[in-house]
Scaffold this motif. Structure first.
Motif, PDB file in Angstrom:
ATOM      1  N   THR A  22      34.281  41.283  41.305  1.00 30.77           N
ATOM      2  CA  THR A  22      34.706  42.500  40.608  1.00 30.77           C
ATOM      3  C   THR A  22      36.053  42.363  39.899  1.00 30.77           C
ATOM      4  O   THR A  22      36.681  43.376  39.596  1.00 30.77           O
ATOM      5  CB  THR A  22      34.793  43.672  41.602  1.00 30.77           C
ATOM      6  OG1 THR A  22      35.735  43.349  42.641  1.00 30.77           O
ATOM      7  CG2 THR A  22      33.440  43.987  42.208  1.00 30.77           C
ATOM      8  N   HIS A  23      36.490  41.141  39.629  1.00 32.47           N
ATOM      9  CA  HIS A  23      37.778  41.008  38.945  1.00 32.47           C
ATOM     10  C   HIS A  23      37.634  41.557  37.528  1.00 32.47           C
ATOM     11  O   HIS A  23      36.772  41.122  36.771  1.00 32.47           O
ATOM     12  CB  HIS A  23      38.265  39.562  38.920  1.00 32.47           C
ATOM     13  CG  HIS A  23      39.723  39.482  38.637  1.00 32.47           C
ATOM     14  ND1 HIS A  23      40.243  39.757  37.399  1.00 32.47           N
ATOM     15  CD2 HIS A  23      40.768  39.204  39.446  1.00 32.47           C
ATOM     16  CE1 HIS A  23      41.560  39.631  37.453  1.00 32.47           C
ATOM     17  NE2 HIS A  23      41.900  39.303  38.691  1.00 32.47           N
ATOM     18  N   TYR A  24      38.482  42.509  37.184  1.00 31.46           N
ATOM     19  CA  TYR A  24      38.347  43.204  35.899  1.00 31.46           C
ATOM     20  C   TYR A  24      38.529  42.275  34.694  1.00 31.46           C
ATOM     21  O   TYR A  24      38.002  42.557  33.611  1.00 31.46           O
ATOM     22  CB  TYR A  24      39.314  44.387  35.820  1.00 31.46           C
ATOM     23  CG  TYR A  24      40.754  44.007  35.589  1.00 31.46           C
ATOM     24  CD1 TYR A  24      41.299  44.053  34.306  1.00 31.46           C
ATOM     25  CD2 TYR A  24      41.573  43.609  36.645  1.00 31.46           C
ATOM     26  CE1 TYR A  24      42.627  43.705  34.092  1.00 31.46           C
ATOM     27  CE2 TYR A  24      42.894  43.272  36.434  1.00 31.46           C
ATOM     28  CZ  TYR A  24      43.417  43.317  35.157  1.00 31.46           C
ATOM     29  OH  TYR A  24      44.722  42.976  34.953  1.00 31.46           O
ATOM     30  N   MET A  25      39.214  41.168  34.850  1.00 28.86           N
ATOM     31  CA  MET A  25      39.377  40.236  33.740  1.00 28.86           C
ATOM     32  C   MET A  25      38.128  39.392  33.506  1.00 28.86           C
ATOM     33  O   MET A  25      38.047  38.680  32.514  1.00 28.86           O
ATOM     34  CB  MET A  25      40.587  39.328  33.967  1.00 28.86           C
ATOM     35  CG  MET A  25      41.900  40.047  33.852  1.00 28.86           C
ATOM     36  SD  MET A  25      43.275  38.892  34.054  1.00 28.86           S
ATOM     37  CE  MET A  25      44.671  40.018  33.901  1.00 28.86           C
ATOM     38  N   LEU A  26      37.164  39.486  34.416  1.00 24.49           N
ATOM     39  CA  LEU A  26      35.913  38.740  34.283  1.00 24.49           C
ATOM     40  C   LEU A  26      34.715  39.670  34.139  1.00 24.49           C
ATOM     41  O   LEU A  26      33.579  39.264  34.409  1.00 24.49           O
ATOM     42  CB  LEU A  26      35.736  37.800  35.480  1.00 24.49           C
ATOM     43  CG  LEU A  26      36.694  36.621  35.501  1.00 24.49           C
ATOM     44  CD1 LEU A  26      36.606  35.878  36.828  1.00 24.49           C
ATOM     45  CD2 LEU A  26      36.440  35.686  34.336  1.00 24.49           C
ATOM     46  N   GLU A  27      34.958  40.877  33.689  1.00 30.84           N
ATOM     47  CA  GLU A  27      33.866  41.829  33.479  1.00 30.84           C
ATOM     48  C   GLU A  27      32.866  41.232  32.487  1.00 30.84           C
ATOM     49  O   GLU A  27      33.242  40.712  31.438  1.00 30.84           O
ATOM     50  CB  GLU A  27      34.422  43.144  32.935  1.00 30.84           C
ATOM     51  CG  GLU A  27      33.398  44.253  32.892  1.00 30.84           C
ATOM     52  CD  GLU A  27      34.011  45.588  32.533  1.00 30.84           C
ATOM     53  OE1 GLU A  27      33.405  46.285  31.700  1.00 30.84           O
ATOM     54  OE2 GLU A  27      35.082  45.924  33.077  1.00 30.84           O
ATOM     55  N   GLY A  28      31.603  41.267  32.849  1.00 37.01           N
ATOM     56  CA  GLY A  28      30.550  40.725  31.999  1.00 37.01           C
ATOM     57  C   GLY A  28      30.290  39.242  32.192  1.00 37.01           C
ATOM     58  O   GLY A  28      29.383  38.692  31.583  1.00 37.01           O
ATOM     59  N   VAL A  29      31.078  38.582  33.031  1.00 37.40           N
ATOM     60  CA  VAL A  29      30.893  37.158  33.301  1.00 37.40           C
ATOM     61  C   VAL A  29      30.219  37.025  34.658  1.00 37.40           C
ATOM     62  O   VAL A  29      30.724  37.524  35.655  1.00 37.40           O
ATOM     63  CB  VAL A  29      32.240  36.399  33.303  1.00 37.40           C
ATOM     64  CG1 VAL A  29      32.023  34.929  33.648  1.00 37.40           C
ATOM     65  CG2 VAL A  29      32.951  36.550  31.970  1.00 37.40           C
ATOM     66  N   ASP A  30      29.077  36.362  34.680  1.00 39.47           N
ATOM     67  CA  ASP A  30      28.337  36.167  35.923  1.00 39.47           C
ATOM     68  C   ASP A  30      28.862  34.904  36.602  1.00 39.47           C
ATOM     69  O   ASP A  30      28.364  33.806  36.386  1.00 39.47           O
ATOM     70  CB  ASP A  30      26.845  36.046  35.623  1.00 39.47           C
ATOM     71  CG  ASP A  30      26.001  35.977  36.874  1.00 39.47           C
ATOM     72  OD1 ASP A  30      26.478  36.397  37.948  1.00 39.47           O
ATOM     73  OD2 ASP A  30      24.866  35.485  36.772  1.00 39.47           O
ATOM     74  N   TYR A  31      29.888  35.075  37.420  1.00 39.11           N
ATOM     75  CA  TYR A  31      30.560  33.921  38.016  1.00 39.11           C
ATOM     76  C   TYR A  31      30.418  33.821  39.521  1.00 39.11           C
ATOM     77  O   TYR A  31      30.742  32.789  40.106  1.00 39.11           O
ATOM     78  CB  TYR A  31      32.054  33.943  37.674  1.00 39.11           C
ATOM     79  CG  TYR A  31      32.840  35.036  38.354  1.00 39.11           C
ATOM     80  CD1 TYR A  31      33.459  34.812  39.576  1.00 39.11           C
ATOM     81  CD2 TYR A  31      32.944  36.298  37.795  1.00 39.11           C
ATOM     82  CE1 TYR A  31      34.187  35.812  40.212  1.00 39.11           C
ATOM     83  CE2 TYR A  31      33.668  37.301  38.413  1.00 39.11           C
ATOM     84  CZ  TYR A  31      34.284  37.059  39.619  1.00 39.11           C
ATOM     85  OH  TYR A  31      34.987  38.047  40.245  1.00 39.11           O
TER      86      TYR A  31
END
Length: 97
Positions: A22-31
């Motif tokens: 849920t890191h907001y800087m990785l929104e939309g990244v399936d990591y």
């Protein structure tokens, strides 16, 4: 000597949001699947975070958002080959200690 509470708190909070996906800087990244399948990508992310993080004499973190951005950009670039990290990492940022 122990890490200042501000530094350990920054590491703990960063770890929580990274590992929960849920890191907001990785929104939309399936990591999140990288945690089981590509540990070196996660290792590099945390190394960058720790290498870039700075704190003052009182133990207060002075560049949290910058450290998070540099670290999360490594994950974004790993997951999205069209993403370029700007500026490129310097050797000291990606050094594994």
């Amino acid at each position: 000597m122990r890490l200042p509470s501000g530094v350990s708190g920054a590491i703990r909070t960063f770890s929580y949001f990274m590992s929960s996906g849920t890191h907001y800087m990785l929104e939309g990244v399936d990591y999140i699947d990288l945690y089981g399948s590509e540990p070196s990508a996660i290792e590099l992310c945390y190394a960058i975070f720790a290498n870039v993080l700075e704190y003052d004499e009182e133990g207060n973190v002075t560049n949290l958002k910058h450290a998070e951005k540099r670290a999360t950009d490594s994950i974004r670039a790993y997951c999205d080959s069209s993403f370029s990290v700007v500026p490129a990492y310097e050797d000291w940022e990606i050094e594994l200690h």
